[in-house]
Design a protein around this motif. Structure first.
Motif, PDB file in Angstrom:
ATOM      1  N   UNK A   1       0.808  -1.218   0.000  1.00  0.00           N
ATOM      2  CA  UNK A   1       0.000   0.000   0.000  1.00  0.00           C
ATOM      3  C   UNK A   1       0.836   1.260   0.000  1.00  0.00           C
ATOM      4  N   UNK A   2       2.084   1.164   0.488  1.00  0.00           N
ATOM      5  CA  UNK A   2       2.964   2.334   0.547  1.00  0.00           C
ATOM      6  C   UNK A   2       4.040   2.299  -0.529  1.00  0.00           C
ATOM      7  N   UNK A   3       3.947   1.342  -1.449  1.00  0.00           N
ATOM      8  CA  UNK A   3       4.964   1.162  -2.486  1.00  0.00           C
ATOM      9  C   UNK A   3       4.489   1.711  -3.826  1.00  0.00           C
ATOM     10  N   UNK A   4       5.433   1.837  -4.763  1.00  0.00           N
ATOM     11  CA  UNK A   4       5.104   2.234  -6.135  1.00  0.00           C
ATOM     12  C   UNK A   4       4.689   0.986  -6.915  1.00  0.00           C
ATOM     13  N   UNK A   5       3.482   0.944  -7.452  1.00  0.00           N
ATOM     14  CA  UNK A   5       3.000  -0.278  -8.116  1.00  0.00           C
ATOM     15  C   UNK A   5       3.935  -0.790  -9.202  1.00  0.00           C
ATOM     16  N   UNK A   6       4.553   0.129  -9.943  1.00  0.00           N
ATOM     17  CA  UNK A   6       5.414  -0.301 -11.052  1.00  0.00           C
ATOM     18  C   UNK A   6       6.698  -0.972 -10.584  1.00  0.00           C
ATOM     19  N   UNK A   7       7.034  -0.834  -9.282  1.00  0.00           N
ATOM     20  CA  UNK A   7       8.263  -1.434  -8.760  1.00  0.00           C
ATOM     21  C   UNK A   7       8.018  -2.746  -8.023  1.00  0.00           C
ATOM     22  N   UNK A   8       6.764  -3.167  -7.907  1.00  0.00           N
ATOM     23  CA  UNK A   8       6.468  -4.381  -7.154  1.00  0.00           C
ATOM     24  C   UNK A   8       6.918  -5.638  -7.892  1.00  0.00           C
ATOM     25  N   UNK A   9       7.205  -5.502  -9.163  1.00  0.00           N
ATOM     26  CA  UNK A   9       7.883  -6.562  -9.923  1.00  0.00           C
ATOM     27  C   UNK A   9       9.074  -5.892 -10.597  1.00  0.00           C
TER      28      UNK A   9
ATOM     29  N   UNK B   1      17.633  12.025  -7.207  1.00  0.00           N
ATOM     30  CA  UNK B   1      16.606  12.981  -6.791  1.00  0.00           C
ATOM     31  C   UNK B   1      16.567  14.169  -7.749  1.00  0.00           C
ATOM     32  N   UNK B   2      17.750  14.620  -8.139  1.00  0.00           N
ATOM     33  CA  UNK B   2      17.822  15.761  -9.052  1.00  0.00           C
ATOM     34  C   UNK B   2      17.207  15.442 -10.409  1.00  0.00           C
ATOM     35  N   UNK B   3      17.168  14.169 -10.760  1.00  0.00           N
ATOM     36  CA  UNK B   3      16.558  13.742 -12.030  1.00  0.00           C
ATOM     37  C   UNK B   3      15.051  13.501 -11.885  1.00  0.00           C
ATOM     38  N   UNK B   4      14.519  13.672 -10.668  1.00  0.00           N
ATOM     39  CA  UNK B   4      13.097  13.481 -10.466  1.00  0.00           C
ATOM     40  C   UNK B   4      12.707  12.125  -9.913  1.00  0.00           C
ATOM     41  N   UNK B   5      13.669  11.255  -9.629  1.00  0.00           N
ATOM     42  CA  UNK B   5      13.372   9.941  -9.071  1.00  0.00           C
ATOM     43  C   UNK B   5      12.924  10.106  -7.621  1.00  0.00           C
ATOM     44  N   UNK B   6      11.810   9.473  -7.248  1.00  0.00           N
ATOM     45  CA  UNK B   6      11.310   9.586  -5.885  1.00  0.00           C
ATOM     46  C   UNK B   6      11.078   8.232  -5.209  1.00  0.00           C
ATOM     47  N   UNK B   7      11.360   7.146  -5.900  1.00  0.00           N
ATOM     48  CA  UNK B   7      11.269   5.830  -5.280  1.00  0.00           C
ATOM     49  C   UNK B   7      12.189   4.870  -6.001  1.00  0.00           C
ATOM     50  N   UNK B   8      12.742   3.943  -5.233  1.00  0.00           N
ATOM     51  CA  UNK B   8      13.556   2.858  -5.764  1.00  0.00           C
ATOM     52  C   UNK B   8      13.307   1.638  -4.883  1.00  0.00           C
ATOM     53  N   UNK B   9      13.607   0.462  -5.406  1.00  0.00           N
ATOM     54  CA  UNK B   9      13.546  -0.733  -4.574  1.00  0.00           C
ATOM     55  C   UNK B   9      14.696  -0.690  -3.581  1.00  0.00           C
ATOM     56  N   UNK B  10      14.339  -0.870  -2.305  1.00  0.00           N
ATOM     57  CA  UNK B  10      15.330  -0.904  -1.231  1.00  0.00           C
ATOM     58  C   UNK B  10      15.089  -2.155  -0.391  1.00  0.00           C
ATOM     59  N   UNK B  11      16.165  -2.827  -0.011  1.00  0.00           N
ATOM     60  CA  UNK B  11      16.080  -4.091   0.722  1.00  0.00           C
ATOM     61  C   UNK B  11      17.019  -4.013   1.916  1.00  0.00           C
ATOM     62  N   UNK B  12      16.523  -4.438   3.080  1.00  0.00           N
ATOM     63  CA  UNK B  12      17.409  -4.433   4.254  1.00  0.00           C
ATOM     64  C   UNK B  12      16.924  -5.425   5.299  1.00  0.00           C
ATOM     65  N   UNK B  13      17.799  -5.652   6.287  1.00  0.00           N
ATOM     66  CA  UNK B  13      17.409  -6.442   7.458  1.00  0.00           C
ATOM     67  C   UNK B  13      16.967  -5.536   8.595  1.00  0.00           C
ATOM     68  N   UNK B  14      16.788  -4.252   8.293  1.00  0.00           N
ATOM     69  CA  UNK B  14      16.326  -3.270   9.271  1.00  0.00           C
ATOM     70  C   UNK B  14      14.802  -3.168   9.245  1.00  0.00           C
ATOM     71  N   UNK B  15      14.290  -2.216  10.049  1.00  0.00           N
ATOM     72  CA  UNK B  15      12.890  -1.832  10.014  1.00  0.00           C
ATOM     73  C   UNK B  15      12.784  -0.458   9.347  1.00  0.00           C
ATOM     74  N   UNK B  16      11.578   0.045   9.196  1.00  0.00           N
ATOM     75  CA  UNK B  16      11.412   1.446   8.836  1.00  0.00           C
ATOM     76  C   UNK B  16      10.272   2.023   9.665  1.00  0.00           C
TER      77      UNK B  16
END
Length: 568
Positions: free
Chosen positions: A389-397, A454-469
């Motif tokens: 629900x908080x992700x970008x649909x186009x990045x879910x695959x 960010x300067x190019x207008x990117x506002x989301x990327x796939x990020x993976x971690x063993x942390x929380x958010x």
């Protein structure tokens, strides 16, 4: 009715004399007559936990309700964890707060307890303690703050901190304007006004049946919060007289109701870890896959930041959590009871949605399938989670090249370097930030994006971690990968340049490297930090992985009072 407190106060011997005499500082003789339940008010108020700083006022109304019902109220300050102040992360001390509260409830002459919490870790730690002791208990949430505005725009605390700070880094917002918004961000007393972890865990407490129905989400400055506090104090006395305990309320059905609620409200991924830990204390069977099995197919009905547009005081005026429950009533376990002794579903007949732009109808959801998705694969053999629900649909695959960071300090050192080999298709990987790794599993999984993107207008990327958010955060962020890198998990063997494959629909998270080659790699991390003393030593030696709730291994699966022993 045989009161537990009578073990301290009844009789004419020296010990009972001492117990009564030292408590006779305002308490009348009849307070010790064996008929009046002694109710602790486990109070997480603290000036260093800003979101809970008003709980002394709330506690006074609880106290009045306890007196009115014929009980004896007793203020019991307990460990308080302020999410915004505590370093390195409040999660490092959630289990300590739970253990300390548990021991104080066991050690003192009390018959029941009201749990006052608000900020992220306070309600989970209090519920973990109550589950372990299994004395009659009820939660009184401190409530969210009112909405502040800046330049005519509502601010979601937490969510807009992430958004505005990225705009500064992108050069689209001045540093002065960013700092000017600071005084508008926190308008009133109360915890975060987004559906972050604090609001989520208040909703989880209600879905578990541990609050008076209709209480969670009442804004902190609202007079009705004090009214509910008084009623909660009265209820605590009734709980003792009726013998109703957390183990009778927080059943498997209650936890499944909480998972449904988590999906319908777009709640925080942190709830996964907290619910697993609470269930573990009770010995209730609950695992990571229950979140996918039960939450899958549940529609997102609450249009709140970070998954939507509105804020917590909007949810309250629109009908509150009971109105949400009514829309998903067929998905709730009808046998799961609340602290009142009545099933949760009994409280839905009069619930109404007063603003359908905030609480959507079942036939018109924000998203048709909003549950937390549990991913598995060669990068997360024991599971990882993502909040679609908080992700970008186009990045879910997505398939992209890994850019690996070994710590949050490594991120700060290299992320904005012009030499960093990264583009918008890359997958940012952060490791070494799990329960043992940092330690404490900090909320750093929603990595900031590289400045040049960010300067190019990117506002989301796939990020993976063993942390929380933070529950207030957003983005296509895979979290809680288990086992973590510091415990020998596969993230420790990923290298920059490896192809990473995310497929949320298929529930997969993989590195596309030949199995034999990947297994033969030496881990890039040698293990977790080695503190020499204190709580961190105990924590690292005994904390479980995220898929088991990150609790201490010796605190799960048992509840009740210790055998009685008295000494002076």
């Amino acid at each position: 009715m045989s009161l537990r407190s009578s073990q301290w106060y009844s009789g004419n011997d020296r010990n009972s004399y001492m117990h009564r005499a030292w408590m006779r500082r305002g308490l009348p003789r009849e307070a010790f007559d064996g008929e009046r339940p002694h109710i602790a008010i486990a109070n997480t108020a603290s000036d260093l936990t800003p979101c809970n700083s008003h709980l002394n006022e709330v506690g006074k109304s609880v106290e009045q309700g306890i007196w009115a019902a014929g009980g004896i109220p007793l203020n019991l300050p307990v460990v308080s964890l302020g999410e915004t102040n505590v370093r390195p992360t409040a999660m490092l001390w959630r289990n300590l707060a739970a253990m300390a509260t548990e021991e104080m409830l066991r050690a003192n002459p009390i018959d029941g307890v009201v749990l006052l919490g608000g900020c992220d870790k306070t309600i989970p730690s209090l519920l973990m303690a109550a589950a372990s002791v299994d004395l009659p208990a009820v939660v009184m949430p401190g409530g969210p703050m009112l909405t502040g505005t800046f330049r005519g725009t509502p601010l979601g605390c937490g969510t807009d901190v992430w958004r505005l700070s990225e705009e500064v880094r992108a050069g689209t917002l001045s540093s002065k304007a960013f700092l000017d918004s600071e005084s508008a961000m926190i308008r009133s007393r109360g915890h975060c006004n987004t559906m972050g972890t604090a609001s989520t865990m208040a909703c989880m407490a209600e879905a578990l049946g541990m609050t008076l129905p209709g209480t969670s989400g009442t804004p902190a400055p609202d007079s009705r919060l004090l009214e509910r506090s008084h009623e909660t104090g009265r209820l605590a006395v009734d709980l003792v007289r009726e013998g109703r305990r957390p183990s009778q309320v927080m059943t498997r059905g209650s936890f499944l109701n909480a998972i449904v609620t988590l999906a319908a409200t777009g709640g925080s991924t942190n709830a996964v870890i907290h619910l697993l830990a609470i269930a573990g204390r009770l010995g209730v069977e609950l695992d990571l896959d229950d979140f996918d099995r039960t939450g899958s197919g549940v529609p997102l009905l609450v249009d709140l930041l970070p998954a939507g547009r509105h804020l917590m005081d909007d949810l309250f005026r629109a009908g509150g959590l009971l109105a949400v429950f009514k829309e998903i009533a067929d998905l709730l376990d009808p046998t799961a009871v609340t602290v009142t002794g009545r099933p949760l579903v009994d409280y839905l007949a009069d619930a109404e949605i007063w603003d359908e732009s905030v609480i959507r109808r079942r036939a018109d959801p924000l998203l048709p399938d909003a549950g937390i998705a549990v991913l598995r694969g060669n990068l997360a053999p024991n599971g990882a989670v993502i909040k679609p629900a908080a992700a970008s649909p186009e990045l879910l695959q997505h398939r992209g090249r890994a850019v690996v960071f070994d710590s949050i300090e490594d991120v700060y050192a290299r992320l904005d370097s012009p030499e960093l080999d990264v583009d918008e298709t890359s997958v940012l990987i952060l490791r070494g930030c799990g329960p043992k790794g940092y330690p404490g599993m900090p909320e750093v999984g929603n990595l900031p994006l590289p400045a040049k993107l960010l300067a190019k207008g990117v506002r989301d990327m796939v990020r993976i971690s063993d942390a929380r958010m933070s529950g207030t955060a957003y983005g296509t962020v895979v979290l809680h990968t288990s086992p973590e890198a510091a415990a020998g998990g596969p993230l420790a063997r990923v290298r920059t340049g490896d192809p990473i494959v995310l497929d949320v629909a298929a529930r997969r998270l993989d590195v596309d490297v030949p199995e034999a080659e990947f297994a033969a790699r030496k881990p890039a991390m040698d293990g977790h930090a080695e503190p020499v003393r204190g709580w961190q030593r105990l924590y690292i030696d005994h904390v479980t992985q995220a898929d088991r709730g990150a609790d201490l291994d010796f605190l799960t699966g048992s509840s009740g009072d210790y055998p009685g022993r008295e000494s002076h």
